[in-house]
Scaffold this active site. Structure first.
Site, PDB file in Angstrom:
ATOM      1  N   GLY A  10      10.156  -7.218   4.720  1.00 42.14           N
ATOM      2  CA  GLY A  10       9.158  -7.186   5.783  1.00 42.14           C
ATOM      3  C   GLY A  10       8.624  -8.543   6.167  1.00 42.14           C
ATOM      4  O   GLY A  10       7.424  -8.809   6.031  1.00 42.14           O
ATOM      5  N   SER A  12       8.981 -10.028   9.301  1.00 42.72           N
ATOM      6  CA  SER A  12       8.937 -10.248  10.751  1.00 42.72           C
ATOM      7  C   SER A  12       7.607 -10.829  11.209  1.00 42.72           C
ATOM      8  O   SER A  12       7.533 -11.499  12.246  1.00 42.72           O
ATOM      9  CB  SER A  12       9.233  -8.946  11.502  1.00 42.72           C
ATOM     10  OG  SER A  12       8.288  -7.948  11.149  1.00 42.72           O
ATOM     11  N   SER A  13       6.531 -10.599  10.445  1.00 41.37           N
ATOM     12  CA  SER A  13       5.217 -11.124  10.827  1.00 41.37           C
ATOM     13  C   SER A  13       4.296 -11.103   9.622  1.00 41.37           C
ATOM     14  O   SER A  13       4.657 -10.626   8.542  1.00 41.37           O
ATOM     15  CB  SER A  13       4.608 -10.284  11.968  1.00 41.37           C
ATOM     16  OG  SER A  13       4.370  -8.952  11.524  1.00 41.37           O
ATOM     17  N   GLY A  14       3.087 -11.639   9.812  1.00 40.08           N
ATOM     18  CA  GLY A  14       2.017 -11.506   8.838  1.00 40.08           C
ATOM     19  C   GLY A  14       2.293 -12.137   7.495  1.00 40.08           C
ATOM     20  O   GLY A  14       2.894 -13.207   7.379  1.00 40.08           O
ATOM     21  N   ASP A  52      16.298  -1.569   6.161  1.00 41.04           N
ATOM     22  CA  ASP A  52      15.278  -0.567   6.438  1.00 41.04           C
ATOM     23  C   ASP A  52      14.938   0.073   5.103  1.00 41.04           C
ATOM     24  O   ASP A  52      15.764   0.803   4.535  1.00 41.04           O
ATOM     25  CB  ASP A  52      15.792   0.482   7.422  1.00 41.04           C
ATOM     26  CG  ASP A  52      14.726   1.490   7.830  1.00 41.04           C
ATOM     27  OD1 ASP A  52      13.673   1.556   7.165  1.00 41.04           O
ATOM     28  OD2 ASP A  52      14.952   2.227   8.813  1.00 41.04           O
ATOM     29  N   SER A 130       0.306  -4.846  -3.208  1.00 43.33           N
ATOM     30  CA  SER A 130      -0.575  -3.691  -3.155  1.00 43.33           C
ATOM     31  C   SER A 130      -1.726  -4.002  -2.195  1.00 43.33           C
ATOM     32  O   SER A 130      -1.517  -4.563  -1.120  1.00 43.33           O
ATOM     33  CB  SER A 130      -1.069  -3.343  -4.563  1.00 43.33           C
ATOM     34  OG  SER A 130      -1.909  -2.213  -4.555  1.00 43.33           O
ATOM     35  N   TYR A 144      -3.013   5.728   3.228  1.00 38.45           N
ATOM     36  CA  TYR A 144      -2.661   4.362   2.855  1.00 38.45           C
ATOM     37  C   TYR A 144      -3.200   4.054   1.460  1.00 38.45           C
ATOM     38  O   TYR A 144      -2.475   3.522   0.598  1.00 38.45           O
ATOM     39  CB  TYR A 144      -3.227   3.377   3.873  1.00 38.45           C
ATOM     40  CG  TYR A 144      -2.947   1.923   3.563  1.00 38.45           C
ATOM     41  CD1 TYR A 144      -1.713   1.359   3.843  1.00 38.45           C
ATOM     42  CD2 TYR A 144      -3.935   1.123   2.992  1.00 38.45           C
ATOM     43  CE1 TYR A 144      -1.453   0.018   3.553  1.00 38.45           C
ATOM     44  CE2 TYR A 144      -3.683  -0.212   2.698  1.00 38.45           C
ATOM     45  CZ  TYR A 144      -2.446  -0.754   2.984  1.00 38.45           C
ATOM     46  OH  TYR A 144      -2.199  -2.073   2.684  1.00 38.45           O
ATOM     47  N   ALA A 146      -3.950   6.147  -0.892  1.00 38.37           N
ATOM     48  CA  ALA A 146      -3.220   6.952  -1.870  1.00 38.37           C
ATOM     49  C   ALA A 146      -1.872   6.319  -2.197  1.00 38.37           C
ATOM     50  O   ALA A 146      -1.445   6.293  -3.358  1.00 38.37           O
ATOM     51  CB  ALA A 146      -3.023   8.371  -1.345  1.00 38.37           C
ATOM     52  N   SER A 147      -1.198   5.787  -1.174  1.00 40.29           N
ATOM     53  CA  SER A 147       0.108   5.167  -1.416  1.00 40.29           C
ATOM     54  C   SER A 147      -0.035   3.911  -2.273  1.00 40.29           C
ATOM     55  O   SER A 147       0.813   3.628  -3.131  1.00 40.29           O
ATOM     56  CB  SER A 147       0.798   4.829  -0.082  1.00 40.29           C
ATOM     57  OG  SER A 147       0.193   3.737   0.579  1.00 40.29           O
ATOM     58  N   LYS A 148      -1.113   3.154  -2.066  1.00 43.39           N
ATOM     59  CA  LYS A 148      -1.319   1.943  -2.868  1.00 43.39           C
ATOM     60  C   LYS A 148      -1.786   2.289  -4.283  1.00 43.39           C
ATOM     61  O   LYS A 148      -1.432   1.592  -5.250  1.00 43.39           O
ATOM     62  CB  LYS A 148      -2.310   1.007  -2.178  1.00 43.39           C
ATOM     63  CG  LYS A 148      -1.795   0.429  -0.858  1.00 43.39           C
ATOM     64  CD  LYS A 148      -0.505  -0.367  -1.045  1.00 43.39           C
ATOM     65  CE  LYS A 148      -0.051  -1.032   0.230  1.00 43.39           C
ATOM     66  NZ  LYS A 148       1.199  -1.809   0.058  1.00 43.39           N
ATOM     67  N   THR A 179      -4.018 -10.278  10.143  1.00 45.10           N
ATOM     68  CA  THR A 179      -2.684  -9.867  10.580  1.00 45.10           C
ATOM     69  C   THR A 179      -2.852  -8.850  11.699  1.00 45.10           C
ATOM     70  O   THR A 179      -3.963  -8.571  12.149  1.00 45.10           O
ATOM     71  CB  THR A 179      -1.889  -9.226   9.425  1.00 45.10           C
ATOM     72  OG1 THR A 179      -2.526  -7.989   9.055  1.00 45.10           O
ATOM     73  CG2 THR A 179      -1.839 -10.144   8.208  1.00 45.10           C
TER      74      THR A 179
END
Length: 267
Positions: A10, A12-14, A52, A130, A144, A146-148, A179
């Site tokens: 990942g 592409s940015s930030g 991906d 994280s 979000y 919960a995923s972290k 970002t």
């Protein structure tokens, strides 16, 4: 001769883009993954490659190609991630699964592709990006968060399993960073009117937090320290993230709860 071979997802940015540049400046051979080469501006010193993280075949193909070119992978930085804005009740299971598919299962796919090579070479470092929301709740970003939270437990378990092979796993826990997070956030497509007022308050507070947040360079430096420095299970960038980490650990739950509601503009 490159010092380390680094794969970062990942870019592409930030945060991912700045971190990739910083690794390259350190003399590392850096492979940055993107979903589309055509829509990504080149990064000096970084070899862009298509991956991906939601697609197992894409991940396996990308990692094998990197190993074929570089001969090894010393560091994997799992940076790719997505946010979701919406109350838990108004978020469909398909939307929830989309968040976990990138933020959790994407990390698993990348790790499973890299680990046979790291185990064979008997060393490696996996850095999972994280968030402070991995240890704090966030209204209207429940999926979000919960995923972290899931990523935190996964990483700690994985680290125990991999030590025998000379591989360590570490977590970087940034706070708000300047970002395009809010602009790129997924949003629940079937909002419930009863949540409109508070959801708008949280969305506006998020914009204000991001407008005044530090740029990604501080997080990038922390990622490099996590990847190349002395191992620590969790590293929070200096500033707000480090402060929140300490507050969560030492403050009673009631003041923490009140502080979260103030941060997001909730009564």
């Amino acid at each position: 001769m490159y010092s380390e071979v680094v794969v970062i997802t990942g870019v592409s940015s930030g945060i991912g883009r700045i971190a990739a540049e910083a690794f390259a400046a350190r003399g590392c051979r850096v492979y940055g993954t993107v979903r589309s080469l055509g829509s990504t501006t080149p990064i000096p010193g970084v070899e862009l490659t298509v991956m991906d993280v939601r697609d197992n075949a894409s991940v396996q193909r990308c990692i094998q190609s990197i190993v074929d070119q570089a001969g090894r992978i010393d560091v994997l930085v799992n940076n790719a991630g997505v946010n979701m804005l919406g109350a838990v009740e108004e978020t469909t299971l398909d939307e929830a699964q989309a968040v976990f598919d990138t933020n959790v299962f994407g990390v698993i796919r990348a790790a499973q592709a890299v680990l046979p090579h790291m185990r064979a070479q008997r060393h490696g470092r996996i850095v999972n990006v994280s968030s402070v929301l991995g240890f704090l709740p966030a209204p209207y970003m429940g999926l979000y968060a919960a995923s972290k939270h899931a990523l935190e437990g996964l990483s700690e378990s994985l680290d125990h399993e991999l030590r025998q092979f000379g591989i360590r796993v570490t977590l970087v826990q940034p706070s708000f960073t300047k970002t395009n997070l809010e602009a790129h956030s997924l949003r629940a497509v079937s909002p419930i009117p009863g949540y409109d007022l508070e959801r708008a308050l949280v969305s506006n507070a998020l914009v204000r937090q991001l407008d005044s947040a530090p740029d990604p360079s501080t997080v990038a430096k922390t990622i490099i320290a996590a990847a190349l420095g002395t191992w620590r299970m969790r590293i929070a960038p200096s500033g707000q993230a480090s402060l929140l980490q300490k507050l969560r650990r030492f403050m009673p739950s009631s003041p923490v709860d009140a502080s979260i509601r103030r941060t997001f503009g909730l009564p």
